[in-house]
Design an enzyme around this catalytic site. Structure first.
Site, PDB file in Angstrom:
ATOM      1  N   LYS A  22      -3.640  12.239 -62.896  1.00 25.83           N
ATOM      2  CA  LYS A  22      -3.497  10.956 -62.199  1.00 25.83           C
ATOM      3  C   LYS A  22      -4.261  10.989 -60.875  1.00 25.83           C
ATOM      4  CE  LYS A  22       0.233   9.972 -59.480  1.00 25.83           C
ATOM      5  NZ  LYS A  22      -0.231   9.478 -58.161  1.00 25.83           N
ATOM      6  N   ASN A  23      -4.110  12.080 -60.127  1.00 30.18           N
ATOM      7  CA  ASN A  23      -4.674  12.111 -58.777  1.00 30.18           C
ATOM      8  C   ASN A  23      -6.196  12.282 -58.757  1.00 30.18           C
ATOM      9  OD1 ASN A  23      -2.181  11.664 -57.730  1.00 30.18           O
ATOM     10  ND2 ASN A  23      -1.893  13.722 -56.883  1.00 30.18           N
ATOM     11  N   CYS A 126       4.836   5.780 -52.418  1.00 30.22           N
ATOM     12  CA  CYS A 126       6.055   6.596 -52.434  1.00 30.22           C
ATOM     13  C   CYS A 126       6.671   6.700 -51.041  1.00 30.22           C
ATOM     14  CB  CYS A 126       5.730   8.014 -52.900  1.00 30.22           C
ATOM     15  SG  CYS A 126       5.767   8.220 -54.672  1.00 30.22           S
ATOM     16  N   ARG A 131       3.367   8.248 -43.665  1.00 33.52           N
ATOM     17  CA  ARG A 131       2.074   8.711 -44.181  1.00 33.52           C
ATOM     18  C   ARG A 131       0.982   7.844 -43.565  1.00 33.52           C
ATOM     19  NH1 ARG A 131       2.822   9.265 -50.568  1.00 33.52           N
ATOM     20  NH2 ARG A 131       0.934  10.511 -50.493  1.00 33.52           N
ATOM     21  N   ASP A 316       3.515  18.468 -54.428  1.00 35.86           N
ATOM     22  CA  ASP A 316       3.875  17.654 -55.590  1.00 35.86           C
ATOM     23  C   ASP A 316       4.681  18.434 -56.634  1.00 35.86           C
ATOM     24  OD1 ASP A 316       2.717  15.440 -54.492  1.00 35.86           O
ATOM     25  OD2 ASP A 316       0.996  15.369 -55.832  1.00 35.86           O
ATOM     26  N   ARG A 408       4.999   5.900 -63.329  1.00 34.29           N
ATOM     27  CA  ARG A 408       3.805   5.865 -62.480  1.00 34.29           C
ATOM     28  C   ARG A 408       2.942   7.103 -62.714  1.00 34.29           C
ATOM     29  NH1 ARG A 408       4.852   6.045 -56.709  1.00 34.29           N
ATOM     30  NH2 ARG A 408       2.647   6.407 -56.891  1.00 34.29           N
TER      31      ARG A 408
HETATM   32  C1  UD1 Z   1      -2.520  13.168 -51.954  1.00 33.52           C
HETATM   33  C2  UD1 Z   1      -1.903  13.011 -53.327  1.00 33.52           C
HETATM   34  C3  UD1 Z   1      -0.431  13.322 -53.268  1.00 33.52           C
HETATM   35  C4  UD1 Z   1      -0.208  14.679 -52.660  1.00 33.52           C
HETATM   36  C5  UD1 Z   1      -0.949  14.825 -51.328  1.00 33.52           C
HETATM   37  C6  UD1 Z   1      -0.911  16.220 -50.759  1.00 33.52           C
HETATM   38  C7  UD1 Z   1      -3.147  11.336 -54.588  1.00 33.52           C
HETATM   39  C8  UD1 Z   1      -3.165   9.950 -55.152  1.00 33.52           C
HETATM   40  N1  UD1 Z   1      -2.086  11.652 -53.819  1.00 33.52           N
HETATM   41  O1  UD1 Z   1      -1.895  12.231 -51.097  1.00 33.52           O
HETATM   42  O2  UD1 Z   1       0.102  13.264 -54.586  1.00 33.52           O
HETATM   43  O3  UD1 Z   1       1.172  14.844 -52.408  1.00 33.52           O
HETATM   44  O4  UD1 Z   1      -2.331  14.467 -51.501  1.00 33.52           O
HETATM   45  O5  UD1 Z   1      -1.478  17.136 -51.634  1.00 33.52           O
HETATM   46  O6  UD1 Z   1      -4.044  12.137 -54.812  1.00 33.52           O
HETATM   47  N2  UD1 Z   1      -2.181  12.570 -42.787  1.00 33.52           N
HETATM   48  C9  UD1 Z   1      -2.321  12.066 -41.508  1.00 33.52           C
HETATM   49  N3  UD1 Z   1      -3.224  11.072 -41.293  1.00 33.52           N
HETATM   50  C10 UD1 Z   1      -3.995  10.564 -42.303  1.00 33.52           C
HETATM   51  C11 UD1 Z   1      -3.855  11.079 -43.610  1.00 33.52           C
HETATM   52  C12 UD1 Z   1      -2.932  12.088 -43.815  1.00 33.52           C
HETATM   53  O7  UD1 Z   1      -1.637  12.498 -40.589  1.00 33.52           O
HETATM   54  O8  UD1 Z   1      -4.798   9.667 -42.024  1.00 33.52           O
HETATM   55  C13 UD1 Z   1      -1.202  13.645 -43.040  1.00 33.52           C
HETATM   56  C14 UD1 Z   1      -0.080  13.200 -43.972  1.00 33.52           C
HETATM   57  O9  UD1 Z   1       0.952  12.540 -43.275  1.00 33.52           O
HETATM   58  C15 UD1 Z   1       0.372  14.524 -44.545  1.00 33.52           C
HETATM   59  C16 UD1 Z   1      -0.947  15.323 -44.643  1.00 33.52           C
HETATM   60  O10 UD1 Z   1      -1.840  14.704 -43.741  1.00 33.52           O
HETATM   61  O11 UD1 Z   1       1.229  15.187 -43.647  1.00 33.52           O
HETATM   62  C17 UD1 Z   1      -1.563  15.362 -46.027  1.00 33.52           C
HETATM   63  O12 UD1 Z   1      -1.732  14.068 -46.530  1.00 33.52           O
HETATM   64  P1  UD1 Z   1      -2.875  13.726 -47.602  1.00 33.52           P
HETATM   65  O13 UD1 Z   1      -3.448  15.003 -48.124  1.00 33.52           O
HETATM   66  O14 UD1 Z   1      -3.795  12.740 -46.999  1.00 33.52           O
HETATM   67  O15 UD1 Z   1      -2.050  13.056 -48.758  1.00 33.52           O
HETATM   68  P2  UD1 Z   1      -2.495  11.855 -49.680  1.00 33.52           P
HETATM   69  O16 UD1 Z   1      -3.982  11.806 -49.803  1.00 33.52           O
HETATM   70  O17 UD1 Z   1      -1.755  10.646 -49.232  1.00 33.52           O
END
Ligand code: UD1
Length: 429
Positions: A22-23, A126, A131, A316, A408
């Site tokens: 999915k990701n 979620c 986030r 995850d 999902r």
């Molecule tokens: C993706 C995955 C999700 C997984 C996560 C971590 C998909 C669709 N989703 O989510 O399933 O749990 O990676 O492996 O692929 N952060 C910030 N600022 C930002 C962006 C992120 O502070 O602008 C922080 C987040 O709050 C979190 C960390 O960085 O603490 C990691 O987040 P991120 O890797 O970006 O997660 P997602 O891309 O949302």
């Protein structure tokens, strides 16, 4: 609303086919916005999130054609999507759509790269803590986009196109890295991403972008270099197997005992999780068909685990491991280091008799000799499936409510587990 009913206590034996990730599918579909040619994706999982993204892309003018199965096709292989973003009719991604799925925010990058503007609602998705998207916005700004935030929308503009730049992420972010990659692919000049996420899905997207004519090197390491090109063309790409689905079923087998082949799974995509499963006493053997997982007789040993970006133990799979440890012979500690407040499953696992204490970002799980079935509520995607794992080992009947969370991210879950002997059924009313 559908529910899932499980009667626990059966071992799992057989074969479970692993679907496309999915990701990876979501960012790959979004990458189709970068070209007016058709992008063909194979091994796409049949998931609610994929359907929702199809609608979101449709709003921008993207046509998605789902190819029908042909005689002789493997019934377990994923679907093939033909995605064509020939004409972008709208560069706005509205709140009603983006709020349903966080990853759809990532459309901001290809839209601004190709069209010079994008207006995208701040995301939802979620409920696992705050986030933010500050780092995604920072990445676009580093490539020359003007950013304004107004009325809950991010407006990104680059009338004369994006230009290459240096993006140094202070924190490893998967979404930030996807966004940076897609934007930089069409920027003028060279972009360097430092402290890039190394998740396998990043490598999969970079491979696909390179097939489309991008010039990306270093994906899979923490330093990615992108030479921007003026345009991209169509390509055909097969989505890599889902490492989270793989780890989830591996934990289900460790939980119930039994012997299962996870067909098409690739061990190198989740080595840290497989190592932990080995410590719990499960036997994990890579085979040429996938991964063979077994646990016979012996009890489960407790473990101490902290989630981390790839190649560490994935956040995850945190909820699923916690479900498994509720039955360990001793006390385990699981620390969630990626997302704050990703512990909604704790109170639901407690309904089944689990003993878990939370202290800040660490859960202490005291293994119990038995769990007992109860009605529980799915809260987020990965939390929901942890309840399924616990229910498979609980005495009596468990009903998991709000199954749409599971739909999902897990394709044909009840069929895959039922095929290995689990007593599981979907109740639609
Ligand atoms: C993706 C995955 C999700 C997984 C996560 C971590 C998909 C669709 N989703 O989510 O399933 O749990 O990676 O492996 O692929 N952060 C910030 N600022 C930002 C962006 C992120 O502070 O602008 C922080 C987040 O709050 C979190 C960390 O960085 O603490 C990691 O987040 P991120 O890797 O970006 O997660 P997602 O891309 O949302």
């Amino acid at each position: 609303m559908d529910r899932i009913r499980i009667v626990g206590g059966r071992r799992l034996n057989g074969t479970i086919p692993i679907s496309g990730a999915k990701n990876a599918t979501l960012p790959l579909m979004i990458a189709s916005l970068l070209t007016e040619d058709t992008l063909i994706l194979d091994n796409v999982p049949h998931l609610a999130d994929v359907g929702l993204l199809q609608r979101i892309l449709g709003n921008h003018g993207v046509d998605v054609m789902v190819a029908g199965k042909r005689p002789g096709d493997d019934p377990n292989s994923g679907r093939t999507l033909h995605i064509s973003a020939r004409t972008i009719v709208d560069t706005t991604a509205p709140y009603e759509l983006v709020s349903k799925m966080r990853a759809s925010f990532w459309v901001v990058a290809p839209l601004v790269a190709r069209m010079g503007e994008a207006r995208v609602s701040m995301p939802g998705g979620c409920a696992i803590g705050t986030r933010p998207v500050d780092l995604l916005i920072m990445a676009l700004a580093q490539l020359g986009a003007d950013i304004e935030i107004e009325g809950g929308y991010v407006m990104a503009r680059a009338r004369n196109g994006l230009r290459g730049g240096e993006i140094v992420f202070p924190k490893v972010t998967v979404g930030g890295t996807h966004t940076a990659l897609m934007a930089a692919a069409l920027a003028r000049g060279t972009t360097v991403i430092e402290n890039a996420a190394r998740e396998p899905e990043i490598g999969d997207v970079a491979d696909c972008l390179n097939k489309m004519g991008a010039r990306i090197s270093g994906a899979g390491t923490s330093r990615i270099v992108i030479e921007g090109v003026p345009g991209l063309h169509g390509a055909r790409h097969s989505v890599l197997p889902d490492r989270i689905e793989t780890g989830t079923y591996a934990m289900a087998v460790a939980m119930t005992g039994g012997d299962v082949v996870l067909q098409n799974a690739r061990p190198e995509l989740l080595q840290a999780a497989l190592d932990v499963l080995g410590q719990t006493g499960a036997t994990v053997t890579p085979t040429n068909r996938g991964i063979h997982i077994a646990r016979n007789g012996a009890g489960l040993a407790p473990v101490d685990v902290t989630t981390a970006p790839f190649p560490g133990f994935p956040t995850d799979l945190q909820a699923q491991l916690m479900a498994l440890m509720t039955r360990a012979e001793g006390t385990s500690h699981i620390t969630e280091a990626i997302f704050e407040n990703r512990f909604m499953h704790v109170q639901e696992l407690a309904r089944l008799g689990a003993r878990i204490r939370l202290n800040g970002d660490t859960a202490t799980i005291e293994g119990v000799p038995r769990l007992k079935g109860a009605p529980v509520m799915a809260t987020d995607l990965r939390a929901s499936v942890s309840l399924v794992i616990a229910a498979l080992a609980a005495e009596g009947e468990t009903t998991v409510n709000r199954v749409y969370h599971l739909d999902r991210g897990f394709e044909r879950l009840e069929e895959k587990l039922g095929g290995c002997g689990a007593a599981i059924e979907r109740i639609s009313d």
